[in-house]
Design a protein around this motif. Sequence first.
Motif, PDB file in Angstrom:
ATOM      1  N   THR A  24      23.693 -13.415 -13.057  1.00 40.65           N
ATOM      2  CA  THR A  24      24.520 -12.300 -12.588  1.00 40.65           C
ATOM      3  C   THR A  24      24.699 -12.329 -11.072  1.00 40.65           C
ATOM      4  O   THR A  24      25.712 -11.851 -10.569  1.00 40.65           O
ATOM      5  CB  THR A  24      23.902 -10.951 -13.005  1.00 40.65           C
ATOM      6  OG1 THR A  24      22.550 -10.879 -12.542  1.00 40.65           O
ATOM      7  CG2 THR A  24      23.920 -10.785 -14.513  1.00 40.65           C
ATOM      8  N   LEU A  85      25.758  -4.284 -20.411  1.00 42.33           N
ATOM      9  CA  LEU A  85      26.629  -4.035 -21.561  1.00 42.33           C
ATOM     10  C   LEU A  85      27.708  -3.026 -21.206  1.00 42.33           C
ATOM     11  O   LEU A  85      28.874  -3.174 -21.624  1.00 42.33           O
ATOM     12  CB  LEU A  85      25.792  -3.542 -22.746  1.00 42.33           C
ATOM     13  CG  LEU A  85      24.917  -4.592 -23.442  1.00 42.33           C
ATOM     14  CD1 LEU A  85      24.033  -3.943 -24.496  1.00 42.33           C
ATOM     15  CD2 LEU A  85      25.796  -5.679 -24.082  1.00 42.33           C
ATOM     16  N   CYS A  88      30.289  -4.798 -19.258  1.00 41.93           N
ATOM     17  CA  CYS A  88      31.128  -5.628 -20.135  1.00 41.93           C
ATOM     18  C   CYS A  88      32.235  -4.800 -20.770  1.00 41.93           C
ATOM     19  O   CYS A  88      33.401  -5.229 -20.839  1.00 41.93           O
ATOM     20  CB  CYS A  88      30.271  -6.265 -21.233  1.00 41.93           C
ATOM     21  SG  CYS A  88      29.164  -7.559 -20.657  1.00 41.93           S
ATOM     22  N   ALA A  92      36.225  -5.295 -20.191  1.00 45.59           N
ATOM     23  CA  ALA A  92      37.131  -5.531 -21.335  1.00 45.59           C
ATOM     24  C   ALA A  92      38.252  -4.522 -21.396  1.00 45.59           C
ATOM     25  O   ALA A  92      39.365  -4.837 -21.833  1.00 45.59           O
ATOM     26  CB  ALA A  92      36.322  -5.515 -22.629  1.00 45.59           C
ATOM     27  N   ALA A 163      33.742 -11.107 -18.520  1.00 42.98           N
ATOM     28  CA  ALA A 163      32.630 -10.339 -19.071  1.00 42.98           C
ATOM     29  C   ALA A 163      31.538 -11.217 -19.672  1.00 42.98           C
ATOM     30  O   ALA A 163      30.428 -10.732 -19.934  1.00 42.98           O
ATOM     31  CB  ALA A 163      33.143  -9.367 -20.134  1.00 42.98           C
ATOM     32  N   VAL A 164      31.838 -12.494 -19.902  1.00 43.56           N
ATOM     33  CA  VAL A 164      30.925 -13.364 -20.659  1.00 43.56           C
ATOM     34  C   VAL A 164      29.552 -13.515 -19.993  1.00 43.56           C
ATOM     35  O   VAL A 164      28.519 -13.375 -20.665  1.00 43.56           O
ATOM     36  CB  VAL A 164      31.575 -14.743 -20.908  1.00 43.56           C
ATOM     37  CG1 VAL A 164      30.579 -15.675 -21.612  1.00 43.56           C
ATOM     38  CG2 VAL A 164      32.824 -14.586 -21.755  1.00 43.56           C
ATOM     39  N   PHE A 166      27.936 -11.543 -18.058  1.00 50.14           N
ATOM     40  CA  PHE A 166      27.198 -10.280 -18.119  1.00 50.14           C
ATOM     41  C   PHE A 166      26.723  -9.990 -19.544  1.00 50.14           C
ATOM     42  O   PHE A 166      25.617  -9.478 -19.741  1.00 50.14           O
ATOM     43  CB  PHE A 166      28.085  -9.149 -17.591  1.00 50.14           C
ATOM     44  CG  PHE A 166      28.584  -9.382 -16.195  1.00 50.14           C
ATOM     45  CD1 PHE A 166      27.721  -9.291 -15.118  1.00 50.14           C
ATOM     46  CD2 PHE A 166      29.914  -9.732 -15.966  1.00 50.14           C
ATOM     47  CE1 PHE A 166      28.169  -9.527 -13.817  1.00 50.14           C
ATOM     48  CE2 PHE A 166      30.380  -9.959 -14.681  1.00 50.14           C
ATOM     49  CZ  PHE A 166      29.503  -9.860 -13.599  1.00 50.14           C
ATOM     50  N   LEU A 167      27.534 -10.354 -20.525  1.00 51.56           N
ATOM     51  CA  LEU A 167      27.118 -10.188 -21.917  1.00 51.56           C
ATOM     52  C   LEU A 167      25.944 -11.113 -22.241  1.00 51.56           C
ATOM     53  O   LEU A 167      24.959 -10.697 -22.869  1.00 51.56           O
ATOM     54  CB  LEU A 167      28.288 -10.479 -22.852  1.00 51.56           C
ATOM     55  CG  LEU A 167      27.991 -10.409 -24.356  1.00 51.56           C
ATOM     56  CD1 LEU A 167      27.510  -9.014 -24.745  1.00 51.56           C
ATOM     57  CD2 LEU A 167      29.230 -10.800 -25.158  1.00 51.56           C
TER      58      LEU A 167
END
Length: 404
Positions: A24, A85, A88, A92, A163-164, A166-167
């Motif tokens: 991150t 989350l 994310c 999105a 977002a990937v 962080f997910l």
Amino acid sequence: MLRNRDFQSLWINQFLSSVSKEATEVAYPLLILATTGSVTFSATVGAAQMVAAGLTAILGGWLADRRDRRLTLIGCDLTRAALLLALCVLIATGHAGTLTVFVTAVGSAVCVGIANPAALAAVKHLVPPSQLTRATAQNQIRPHAAMTLGSPIGGSLFALGRAVPFLASAVLFVLSTVALLFVTRPMQQARTVRGHDESGNALAGYRAIRAQPIIFLWLLWVVGSNMAFNHTGTFIALIATARDRGATEPTIGVMLAIAGAGGLAGALVASWVVRRLSPSAVFAIAAWLGPAATVALMVLPGTVTLGVVVACVFARAPAVNALFYAYVAVLIPDWLQGRVLGLAMFVSLFSTPLGILGVGLIFDLAGATWVFAAMGVLSTAAAIPTLTRRMRTLPRPEHLATAP
């Protein structure tokens, strides 16, 4: 050590958390630059994270002494997972603004400051005294390996989608929480009667450090060394010097890769070093390597050679840190462990920005030679404690742990 399920479960927990953090750390500035294009805001977020982690380390130390360390670690990991989350979802849905990124990054840094003292203080309860130094040495592999893995993971996953990374980091934090469930031993002494000193604030940690000359002198050296040779400031000095010498971008990249690999190399051999050399020898070699390196940086030609010199400097840190944490474990009472470690983390983090600022100012005013000269003066002053009789006759931590 490998058969010690409790310690290895804690190590896995901290390793997964560190990989998530490093991933991150790369993804935050990439997201900021992609959404705002502001390098200034990206730097501001990075600085705010360091300040937040440093300040909350004091609170984390107090909590490590007063609250259940396992629950503290679980709470911090799950909080970071929840923050990521939420980020994310906002990414999105197109609602991830600058304030959202700032809150997520700083909130995660707060969790780092709170969790680290608890994790470090728990080690002595999961290994026998004879394995304490080896355990702290193994811990030194974690941050360097996590940095090596986490940074490219963060950049690669960001290329797949904003977002990937962080997910993926949120999932790793959940897995790190699961690893803690396999730790069956208590991570601290049972609290039966809370004395006056035990209920004290962060000043109790400072008093404990001052009462132990080994820890106090060692910590003074750590602060001076961090100011002279912190990663960010040293890399800035190397890059600026290489450009002055006409180095190309690929050459600069090779130089930095060599320099950065020093820490991981040192971590891999730290356990061997602390077993083969006396603590006094490790401390003296590490301390005086700094001044010697600054002379080499001033007189050696080329660019890649600078990376080799700095790699040698970075390689000393894991063995030194392993011994420092081992001495804290055996010399500081359990009910003060967290506050001492939190205070050590605080002064270490807050000495780093001073070193970074000093590198920039001196380079702009006088050039590379004076930057390295200033680093030499500072590292020499920090090395003076090695000349004292106490630091020349250091007992091994495991001997102190088993002494009657």
